[in-house]
Design a protein around this motif. Sequence first.
Motif, short mmCIF file in Angstrom:
data_model
loop_
_atom_site.label_atom_id
_atom_site.label_comp_id
_atom_site.label_asym_id
_atom_site.label_seq_id
_atom_site.Cartn_x
_atom_site.Cartn_y
_atom_site.Cartn_z
N GLU A 8 44.97 50.29 -17.65
CA GLU A 8 43.70 49.94 -17.77
C GLU A 8 43.49 48.12 -17.85
OE1 GLU A 8 41.70 52.36 -17.81
OE2 GLU A 8 43.52 53.74 -17.22
N ARG A 9 43.92 48.20 -16.92
CA ARG A 9 43.84 46.40 -16.63
C ARG A 9 43.76 45.52 -15.19
NH1 ARG A 9 49.53 45.47 -19.14
NH2 ARG A 9 49.68 44.61 -16.58
N PRO A 10 42.60 44.84 -15.29
CA PRO A 10 42.08 44.31 -13.66
C PRO A 10 44.09 43.38 -13.33
CG PRO A 10 40.72 42.67 -15.30
CD PRO A 10 42.06 44.05 -16.36
N LYS A 11 44.00 44.06 -11.87
CA LYS A 11 44.66 43.04 -11.53
C LYS A 11 44.10 42.28 -10.28
CE LYS A 11 48.22 44.84 -13.52
NZ LYS A 11 49.46 44.47 -14.34
N MET A 12 44.67 41.31 -9.78
CA MET A 12 44.36 41.09 -8.45
C MET A 12 45.52 41.26 -7.43
SD MET A 12 42.06 38.21 -7.00
CE MET A 12 41.77 36.71 -8.74
N ALA A 13 45.01 40.77 -6.30
CA ALA A 13 46.21 41.15 -5.29
C ALA A 13 44.83 40.39 -3.72
CB ALA A 13 45.87 42.97 -4.63
N LYS A 14 46.05 39.92 -2.64
CA LYS A 14 45.37 39.18 -1.62
C LYS A 14 45.97 39.99 -0.57
CE LYS A 14 46.39 34.69 1.03
NZ LYS A 14 47.48 33.53 0.25
N CYS A 16 46.21 41.15 3.56
CA CYS A 16 46.27 40.22 5.19
C CYS A 16 45.39 39.37 5.60
CB CYS A 16 46.57 41.66 5.92
SG CYS A 16 45.32 42.93 6.38
N THR A 17 43.73 39.81 5.58
CA THR A 17 43.12 38.58 6.13
C THR A 17 42.53 37.73 5.04
OG1 THR A 17 41.35 39.63 4.86
CG2 THR A 17 41.78 40.43 7.16
N GLU A 18 43.99 37.25 3.67
CA GLU A 18 43.62 36.26 2.69
C GLU A 18 42.52 36.14 1.76
OE1 GLU A 18 45.69 34.09 3.15
OE2 GLU A 18 46.74 34.73 4.59
N ARG A 19 42.24 37.87 2.06
CA ARG A 19 40.99 37.66 0.54
C ARG A 19 41.31 38.12 -0.86
NH1 ARG A 19 35.97 40.06 1.82
NH2 ARG A 19 36.94 41.14 3.70
N TRP A 20 41.07 37.19 -1.65
CA TRP A 20 41.49 37.32 -2.76
C TRP A 20 40.53 39.08 -3.67
CZ3 TRP A 20 46.21 36.49 -4.42
CH2 TRP A 20 46.56 35.45 -4.31
N VAL A 21 41.49 39.51 -3.98
CA VAL A 21 40.56 40.80 -5.01
C VAL A 21 40.97 40.98 -6.07
CG1 VAL A 21 40.13 43.08 -4.40
CG2 VAL A 21 40.47 41.67 -2.07
N TRP A 22 39.90 40.98 -7.31
CA TRP A 22 40.18 41.57 -8.32
C TRP A 22 40.18 43.65 -8.66
CZ3 TRP A 22 41.86 39.98 -12.61
CH2 TRP A 22 42.83 38.39 -12.59
N ILE A 23 41.30 44.04 -8.73
CA ILE A 23 40.65 45.80 -9.24
C ILE A 23 40.34 45.91 -10.31
CG2 ILE A 23 42.58 47.57 -8.43
CD1 ILE A 23 44.00 45.73 -6.37
N ASP A 29 38.74 58.39 -11.58
CA ASP A 29 39.28 58.70 -10.42
C ASP A 29 39.58 57.97 -9.97
OD1 ASP A 29 39.94 60.70 -12.39
OD2 ASP A 29 39.26 62.31 -10.89
N GLY A 30 38.22 56.11 -10.07
CA GLY A 30 38.95 55.22 -9.02
C GLY A 30 38.88 54.14 -9.52
N TYR A 31 38.67 52.99 -8.52
CA TYR A 31 39.13 51.50 -8.95
C TYR A 31 38.30 50.35 -8.37
CZ TYR A 31 44.01 53.00 -10.60
OH TYR A 31 44.66 53.69 -11.08
N GLN A 32 37.24 49.84 -8.85
CA GLN A 32 36.48 48.46 -8.49
C GLN A 32 36.62 47.96 -7.61
OE1 GLN A 32 32.32 49.12 -9.14
NE2 GLN A 32 33.49 51.43 -10.22
N LEU A 33 36.43 47.70 -6.63
CA LEU A 33 37.19 46.18 -6.12
C LEU A 33 36.23 44.92 -6.04
CD1 LEU A 33 38.65 47.79 -2.82
CD2 LEU A 33 39.44 47.56 -5.10
N TYR A 34 36.46 44.12 -6.55
CA TYR A 34 35.46 42.77 -6.41
C TYR A 34 36.32 41.93 -5.48
CZ TYR A 34 33.21 44.94 -10.03
OH TYR A 34 32.37 45.88 -11.11
N ASP A 35 35.72 41.13 -4.78
CA ASP A 35 35.66 39.75 -3.71
C ASP A 35 36.06 37.98 -5.19
OD1 ASP A 35 35.60 37.08 -2.71
OD2 ASP A 35 35.47 38.62 -0.70
#
Length: 86
Positions: A8-14, A16-23, A29-35
């Motif tokens: 239940e904590r947000p994570k950050m992922a990068k 292949c197109t160099e976009r940083w996404v907060w998950i 049953d899902g996850y919000q994705l934020y640029d």
Amino acid sequence: MRSKLFEERPKMAKTCTERWVWIMPDKGDGYQLYDALQDRLIGRILFDADDNWIYDGEVLNLDEQNEMAGFISGNHKEMDNLIRGL
């Protein structure tokens, strides 16, 4: 689906197109994705009981969608090793 990586904590992922996404886990049953750089919602990844996923959005390309789903489900290490082996 209960993620192997999330408690239940947000994570950050990068991507292949160099976009940083907060998950961020949502209440369903899902996850919000934020640029992270543009500070905007870019969609959701939804999972069913069998851990199948679907992207609900229009911003991410197929490779980015696969990366985000793999990151959420904990398969990103396996995917990285597979790509390195090609």
